[in-house]
Design an enzyme around this catalytic site. Structure first.
Site, short mmCIF file in Angstrom:
data_model
loop_
_atom_site.label_atom_id
_atom_site.label_comp_id
_atom_site.label_asym_id
_atom_site.label_seq_id
_atom_site.Cartn_x
_atom_site.Cartn_y
_atom_site.Cartn_z
N HIS A 183 60.82 27.07 -11.13
CA HIS A 183 61.84 26.32 -10.14
C HIS A 183 63.08 26.35 -10.96
CE1 HIS A 183 58.41 24.29 -7.92
NE2 HIS A 183 58.67 25.09 -7.15
N ARG A 196 58.06 35.22 -5.98
CA ARG A 196 57.09 35.66 -7.21
C ARG A 196 56.39 36.93 -6.92
NH1 ARG A 196 55.02 29.95 -6.51
NH2 ARG A 196 53.74 30.96 -4.85
N SER A 232 53.46 25.70 -8.24
CA SER A 232 53.07 24.15 -8.23
C SER A 232 51.57 23.85 -7.94
CB SER A 232 54.13 23.30 -7.44
OG SER A 232 55.34 23.44 -7.91
N LYS A 242 50.82 20.19 1.97
CA LYS A 242 50.64 20.40 0.74
C LYS A 242 49.83 19.55 -0.41
CE LYS A 242 54.24 23.88 0.00
NZ LYS A 242 55.27 24.62 -0.81
#
Length: 175
Positions: A24, A99, A137, A48
């Site tokens: 990030h 990514r 994350s 999440k």
């Protein structure tokens, strides 16, 4: 002679940042060079399973942005449709980091939907630095929950935040 003024280029980089990773930070640092003002939109996504509260994530992101030393970046919390938030911030760009191919497929679909909602706001994709591409994350949290070392994935301060939270909640597995 008439003076021409160019409009300020405002970008929004949205995410949950739970926790903020070196990936990030790389996107923030590089994205800040592409716009006059970059707004980091810290949002909530209950699906999440967040480790940190919205207030904790805001503080974490603000601290990391300050550490990066980028002057044209602000951090704003939001809990709304991204395109409504972007319009409210006068943004013309949504910044997204990629990514892998799996990210692209999801982000491509989101960009298409967002374009339908507001065709005046462009989505710009930045590839993560090669050394940071595997960082997510969710994986950082999982590694830490099982007692693994997350030093390569987050800043020292974020590592301390994650470890403190896990120490308070308890680790998983046989470590």
């Amino acid at each position: 002679m008439t003076e021409t003024r160019t409009a300020e280029r405002v970008g929004v980089y949205p995410g949950t940042f739970d926790p903020i990773t070196l990936g990030h930070a790389d996107i923030i640092r590089r994205g800040a060079k592409l716009v006059d003002r970059l707004i980091i939109g810290v949002t909530t996504n209950p699906s999440k399973n967040p480790m940190f509260t919205p207030e904790e994530r805001m503080a974490m992101v603000e601290r990391e942005v300050k550490h990066l030393g980028v002057e044209n970046v602000t951090v704003v919390a939001f809990n709304a449709l991204l395109m409504k938030f972007a319009r409210k911030q006068n943004a013309t760009i949504i910044l997204r980091g990629l990514r892998a191919v799996a990210d692209f497929e999801y982000e491509y679909q989101m960009a298409g939907m967002n374009q339908q909602l507001d065709p005046d706001i462009e989505t710009v994709f930045l590839m993560a630095d090669v050394s940071l591409q595997p960082i997510a994350s969710k994986l950082v949290k999982e590694i830490a929950l099982f007692g693994g070392d997350i030093t390569k994935f987050v800043s020292p301060a974020v590592r301390e935040d994650v470890i403190a939270r896990i120490d308070a909640r308890g680790r998983l597995g046989d470590y």
